[in-house]
Structures are given as structure tokens and as C-alpha cells.
Design a protein around this motif. Structure first.
Motif, short mmCIF file in Angstrom:
data_model
loop_
_atom_site.label_atom_id
_atom_site.label_comp_id
_atom_site.label_asym_id
_atom_site.label_seq_id
_atom_site.Cartn_x
_atom_site.Cartn_y
_atom_site.Cartn_z
N LEU A 279 24.94 -27.81 -8.42
CA LEU A 279 26.51 -28.41 -8.08
C LEU A 279 26.18 -30.12 -7.13
O LEU A 279 26.21 -29.40 -5.83
N VAL A 280 26.36 -30.94 -7.96
CA VAL A 280 26.05 -32.24 -7.05
C VAL A 280 27.75 -32.86 -7.35
O VAL A 280 27.46 -33.33 -8.27
N VAL A 281 27.85 -33.38 -6.13
CA VAL A 281 29.22 -34.09 -6.21
C VAL A 281 28.56 -35.48 -5.85
O VAL A 281 27.81 -36.08 -4.62
N ALA A 282 29.10 -36.49 -6.31
CA ALA A 282 28.95 -37.57 -7.03
C ALA A 282 29.59 -38.62 -6.91
O ALA A 282 31.10 -38.54 -7.33
N THR A 283 29.25 -39.82 -5.76
CA THR A 283 30.88 -39.97 -5.14
C THR A 283 30.22 -41.85 -5.71
O THR A 283 29.18 -42.17 -4.78
N ASN A 284 31.45 -42.67 -5.43
CA ASN A 284 30.83 -44.12 -5.02
C ASN A 284 30.80 -44.22 -3.55
O ASN A 284 30.92 -43.34 -3.05
N ARG A 285 31.29 -45.49 -3.79
CA ARG A 285 31.57 -46.07 -1.91
C ARG A 285 32.66 -45.42 -1.65
O ARG A 285 32.60 -45.27 -0.11
N ASN A 286 33.57 -44.96 -2.14
CA ASN A 286 34.99 -44.39 -1.26
C ASN A 286 34.23 -42.62 -1.25
O ASN A 286 34.69 -41.43 -2.35
N ASP A 287 33.02 -42.76 0.03
CA ASP A 287 32.15 -41.45 0.12
C ASP A 287 32.62 -40.55 0.97
O ASP A 287 32.35 -39.62 0.75
N ILE A 288 33.81 -40.08 1.36
CA ILE A 288 34.98 -38.87 1.87
C ILE A 288 34.00 -37.72 1.81
O ILE A 288 33.75 -36.57 2.79
N LEU A 289 34.13 -37.10 -0.05
CA LEU A 289 33.72 -36.02 -0.16
C LEU A 289 31.50 -35.93 -0.19
O LEU A 289 32.00 -35.11 0.56
N THR A 290 31.52 -37.19 -0.09
CA THR A 290 29.15 -37.03 0.85
C THR A 290 29.59 -37.25 1.98
O THR A 290 29.54 -35.81 2.53
N ARG A 291 30.30 -37.44 3.04
CA ARG A 291 29.88 -37.15 4.45
C ARG A 291 30.73 -36.02 5.29
O ARG A 291 30.10 -35.06 5.28
N VAL A 292 31.46 -36.06 4.23
CA VAL A 292 32.34 -33.93 4.30
C VAL A 292 31.18 -33.07 3.91
O VAL A 292 30.04 -31.88 5.49
N LEU A 293 30.50 -32.80 3.23
CA LEU A 293 29.43 -32.05 2.71
C LEU A 293 28.08 -31.94 3.86
O LEU A 293 27.35 -31.74 3.31
N THR A 294 28.22 -33.74 3.97
CA THR A 294 26.98 -33.55 4.65
C THR A 294 26.95 -33.46 5.96
O THR A 294 26.00 -33.33 7.07
N THR A 295 28.16 -33.79 7.05
CA THR A 295 27.86 -33.58 8.27
C THR A 295 29.12 -32.83 8.88
O THR A 295 29.30 -32.98 9.79
N GLY A 296 29.81 -32.43 7.14
CA GLY A 296 31.15 -31.98 8.23
C GLY A 296 32.24 -32.75 8.56
O GLY A 296 33.52 -32.48 9.39
N ASP A 297 32.03 -34.36 8.50
CA ASP A 297 33.31 -34.73 8.98
C ASP A 297 33.84 -35.29 7.83
O ASP A 297 33.94 -35.85 6.47
N TYR A 298 35.41 -34.52 7.93
CA TYR A 298 36.82 -35.14 7.17
C TYR A 298 37.66 -36.14 7.33
O TYR A 298 38.40 -36.07 7.58
N SER A 299 37.36 -37.88 7.48
CA SER A 299 37.99 -38.64 8.45
C SER A 299 38.46 -39.34 7.55
O SER A 299 37.50 -40.15 6.39
N VAL A 300 39.38 -39.79 7.40
CA VAL A 300 40.77 -40.70 5.95
C VAL A 300 40.29 -42.11 6.37
O VAL A 300 40.40 -42.55 7.65
N GLY A 301 39.41 -42.39 5.12
CA GLY A 301 39.59 -44.17 6.10
C GLY A 301 39.69 -45.00 5.01
O GLY A 301 40.95 -44.20 3.60
N THR A 302 39.64 -46.63 4.43
CA THR A 302 40.75 -47.05 3.44
C THR A 302 39.81 -47.12 2.66
O THR A 302 38.89 -46.97 2.07
N VAL A 303 40.82 -47.52 1.57
CA VAL A 303 40.24 -47.23 0.18
C VAL A 303 39.97 -48.70 -0.54
O VAL A 303 40.23 -49.44 -0.13
N SER A 304 38.84 -47.74 -0.80
CA SER A 304 37.80 -49.52 -1.51
C SER A 304 37.36 -49.68 -3.39
O SER A 304 37.57 -48.90 -3.98
N PRO A 305 38.06 -51.00 -3.44
CA PRO A 305 37.93 -50.54 -4.62
C PRO A 305 36.98 -50.76 -5.53
O PRO A 305 36.30 -51.36 -4.66
N THR A 306 36.87 -50.33 -6.17
CA THR A 306 35.02 -50.46 -7.41
C THR A 306 35.34 -50.41 -8.75
O THR A 306 36.66 -50.21 -9.25
N ILE A 307 33.94 -50.81 -9.67
CA ILE A 307 33.90 -50.76 -10.73
C ILE A 307 34.20 -48.88 -11.99
O ILE A 307 34.14 -48.91 -13.32
N SER A 308 34.09 -48.05 -10.52
CA SER A 308 34.52 -47.04 -11.43
C SER A 308 36.11 -46.53 -10.25
O SER A 308 35.82 -45.48 -8.95
#
Length: 465
Positions: A279-308
Motif C-alpha cells: 500500500l503506497v501512500v502518494a503525496t504531493n509537496r504537502n507531505d505530512i503523511l509521507t513524513r510521519v510514515l517514514t520518520t514518525g514526525d507528524y508536524s503540521v506545516g503550512t499548506v502549499s497550493p499545488t496542481i493537485s
């Protein structure tokens, strides 16, 4: 089967109450007390069945039991009606990209996005239960783009509900906005909020946590905090996996996700007995899910607008459901983490729980440049036109695929015509809207703009119900 809160301090409920309640009264999310199990023979029996028949069989244990008054006959009829509105007979067909690479097309419903698969069902469930009980609810939801139109479509003109849908002003595509704001039904209220999606979602959660206001307006939810949303999404993992050889072979999935509901449904399918390899979690540059699943860190940043834009999220609601599973259904652990999130906008998943998550999920952040490149690459290789969210999923699938012999399926979550500028920029081809939506930009719009203020939202709802 009963449903319990992830925070452990709300009463256990039956399916109908969970359907209408949405968020638990302790601020948690409802989850089944146990996962139904499907044997290999049961899964194998799905071969050749219609989508509707598989959906009935997969969801039946969640809905038709001793704690629900929805009969099997009624539920079977509800499922049949829900999926009669899809433009493709297979409801969610598979498309082949390469020898063992596939896309699951989830955009053949009325509003051209995967949210239709759950929300068409939800609308009929609401209608059935509320009509039987002689009740009416007030639905308040937040959308990063696709949930809004699908939710509006599922309850428009229904006597059982008023719906108030919040979207971030200027941060959804023109097609996404018009799909919502051109619905002029008297029970539909669109609100453009000054802020981002997380601001909209936070206001909705605050309404649910204000118990007196919640009771005053009979508040209900169609966002993926509502368990029935996740439940409906489990089905297409079974139909696609069986079409590709399950249960006699494993199948892998890549899921573009922001709020974690779509891929959490895949996790549930796996827990029910479906042989899913990755099960591959695919995120854009708003990557909190990638960060928490790779490092354990769930730190809320600023939302960055994207084409997705449907993935432009920092606070991922459904991740709380996974935490409940990772921490062995210990509501006090989930409360601790959620309190840390509320107070300091961060928490850390501990070592054993992180290791457990990493055994289940892979994760990858995909850049804007790679998203655009993937749209172009897929078009050149196969002639398929894909939207930016699907492109995020395809890129993650290709970079994270651990076994070329295992079918890899990317969930294609939206029709490319919902994001025509991004697609045309790369392919030179303007994706056309389907015939039933061809006049979308000629339709009258109705929408009110609102500041990011909870009291203003409460006043607006009181004035309009």
C-alpha cells in the motif's frame, strides 16, 4: 458489530447511529469493534460478479447485523440504486498502462471523482434511515475540491437534509467550484471560506465538538470522518484485486491521498483477508503523511497550493483511525497524541508503532515537476490522459514498486477534465467534460463568501436551516 470511538470515551453505537452521528462525541472517529473476515473461497466467489453484487457482500457485515434495522433486502436495493448512476457498466473499470501496471478508474460517477463511489451510497442510506425515522439532519462539510460536489449531488433536493459545504476561496479548480456552486437546489448552501482546506476542516470539527450547537441543528457529516464513506471505498479494492487474480495472487496499490481515507480503506480490505502486497501512500509537496510514515514526525506545516489541490492538506483526519489500530485500540494513547496535535501542532509515533506502520505502508512525496512529467509520460506511452492527482499516484507506484511480478494498481481519483489547465499544459490536449456536464460554465452560480470565523459560520447556518 458495534462501533467504538478512537478516543475511547464515547458510547459504542450501531451502524445507523454512526451513519448519522459522524464524529464521536469525545472528538474521536468511529471504527468497527472488529474486522469482518472473508475467506479465500468467498473472495474467489466474487469472480464474474457485478460491482453491485460484490459491494453488497463486502459491506453487508458492517450494515446488516443485530445492531441495525436495515434489512439485507433493503440494503441490496440501496446498493443497486447507488451505482445505477455511474456511466460505466463496470462502475470502476481497470485500465492497463503497462504489462503489469494498471489504473483503477474511480471517476465515472456523476461528479467525475472517486468521492462519488462512497457518496452516492451515503445519500441513499441517509434517505432510507431518516425517512424511516421521520427525521431531518443538517450536514456540514469541508472540501478540498471533490468531496463537495459529490456530497451535494448525493443529497440535493432530498427532504431529509440541508447541506452546508465549505471550500477554501480560490483554492479549488474552476470545474470543482462550478460543480458545487451551480447546484441551485434550496437545500444546498455553498460557502467560500477565506483560508485553506485545513481551516475549513477545523471549523467543521469545532462544530461537532460544540455539543449544544450540534444537538441544536441535528448536525451530521458526509466527510470521510463518517465511517460509511470509508466502508464504501473498501469494495473497489476487492473488485480490482479479484479481476487481477486475487486471492491466488497478491496485488499492490498506490493511492494519491491527503486525508488518508482512500488508502485506509485499502488497509481495511487487507485486514478483512484481501492479499495486498503493498500500500503506497502518494503525496504531493504537502507531505505530512509521507513524513510521519517514514520518520514518525507528524508536524503540521503550512499548506502549499499545488496542481493537485485535493491533496493540499496538512491535518489528515483519517490518520487517527490508523493510530487507533497501531496502538492496539488504546483510546488513551490516541487522546494523548491528538492532545499534542491540538496544543503543539505535532506528535511523534513511537518506535514499535512506527515499525508496525512501515510494515504496512510505503510512502513517497512527488514534486510538482515530477507530477507534470508523469502526465506527459503516461500520455506518450499509452495515450491515456490522466489528472494531476492520478499522476502523483503513478509516479509513486513506479518508484516504490517492490516486485514487478505483482500487479500494481494506481487509484485514478479524478477525471482529467476537472483539471484541464494542468493537463493541457503538458499534453497539448484539452480534456473535455462529459456530455452531461458540457454546459457547466454557462450555468448560474450561487455561493456566499465567509471569513474564517466559527461564530459567523454558526450564525449563517442558523439563518439558513
Amino acid at each position: 458489530m458495534k462501533y467504538i470511538s478512537t478516543r475511547g470515551e464515547a458510547p459504542a453505537l450501531g451502524f445507523e447511529d454512526v451513519l448519522l452521528t459522524g464524529l464521536a462525541r469525545d472528538g474521536g472517529l468511529y471504527i468497527p469493534s472488529e474486522w469482518p473476515q472473508l475467506s479465500r473461497d468467498e473472495i474467489k466467489s466474487f469472480r464474474g460478479m457485478s460491482y453491485q453484487d460484490v459491494a453488497f457482500r463486502v459491506m453487508k457485515p458492517f450494515v446488516c447485523n443485530a445492531h441495525s434495522s436495515i434489512s439485507e433486502d433493503d440494503f441490496e436495493a440501496i446498493v443497486a440504486k447507488a451505482y445505477s448512476t455511474f456511466r460505466h457498466k463496470a462502475v470502476v473499470p481497470l485500465a492497463q498502462l503497462d504489462s503489469n501496471e494498471w489504473m483503477l478508474e474511480l471517476f465515472h460517477g456523476p461528479t467525475l471523482a472517486f468521492k462519488d463511489v462512497a457518496l452516492q451510497l451515503l445519500g441513499h442510506l441517509f434517505d432510507h434511515v431518516l425517512t424511516k425515522q421521520g427525521r431531518k439532519v443538517t450536514i456540514v462539510g469541508a472540501t478540498s475540491g471533490d468531496t463537495g460536489s459529490a456530497a451535494i449531488e448525493c443529497v440535493r433536493d432530498r427532504a431529509c437534509a440541508e447541506i452546508f459545504m465549505l471550500h477554501p476561496y480560490g483554492r479549488v479548480s474552476d470545474v470543482q467550484r462550478k460543480q458545487m456552486t451551480t447546484v441551485l437546489s434550496p437545500n444546498v448552501h455553498n460557502l467560500a471560506v477565506d483560508g485553506n482546506f485545513d481551516d475549513c476542516q477545523a471549523m467543521v470539527k469545532a462544530l461537532f465538538n460544540d455539543l449544544s450547537f450540534r444537538d441544536e441543528i441535528t448536525l451530521s457529516a458526509v466527510n470521510s470522518i463518517n465511517w460509511a464513506r470509508v466502508m464504501a471505498q473498501i469494495v473497489y479494492y476487492f473488485t480490482s484485486a479479484v479481476a487481477l487474480g486475487a486471492p491466488d495472487r497478491e496485488v499492490s496499490y498506490s493511492v494519491p491521498t491527503g486525508n488518508f481515507g482512500d488508502i485506509y480503506a485499502g488497509y481495511v480490505a487487507q485486514q478483512m483477508g484481501l492479499p495486498i502486497k503493498q500500500l503506497v501512500v502518494a503525496t504531493n509537496r504537502n507531505d505530512i503523511l509521507t513524513r510521519v510514515l517514514t520518520t514518525g514526525d507528524y508536524s503540521v506545516g503550512t499548506v502549499s497550493p499545488t496542481i493537485s489541490p485535493s491533496m493540499d492538506i496538512q491535518v489528515s483526519s483519517n490518520f487517527e483511525r490508523l493510530l487507533f489500530n497501531l496502538y492496539n485500540k488504546q483510546g488513551d494513547d490516541v487522546r494523548r497524541l491528538m492532545n499534542n496535535l491540538s496544543q503543539s501542532k505535532s506528535f511523534t509515533i513511537d518506535g514499535p508503532e512506527l515499525a508496525k506502520a512501515q510494515q504496512i505502508f510505503d510512502a513517497l512525496q512527488v514534486s510538482e515537476e515530477d507530477t507534470e512529467a508523469t502526465i506527459g509520460q503516461v500520455y506518450r506511452e499509452s495515450g491515456q490522459v490522466i489528472d494531476p492527482h492520478t499522476a502523483v499516484g503513478v509516479q509513486a507506484a513506479r518508484r516504490k514498486n517492490a516486485d514487478a511480478a505483482t500487479p500494481m494498481v494506481t487509484l485514478s481519483t479524478a477525471h482529467p477534465a476537472k483539471f484541464p489547465e494542468a493537463v493541457e499544459k503538458v499534453t497539448g490536449r484539452h480534456p473535455d467534460l462529459p456530455a452531461h456536464m458540457a454546459d457547466l460554465f454557462e450555468r448560474e452560480e450561487r455561493c456566499d463568501r465567509l471569513t474564517h470565523d466559527l461564530d459567523a459560520l454558526k450564525s449563517y447556518i442558523r439563518e439558513n436551516i
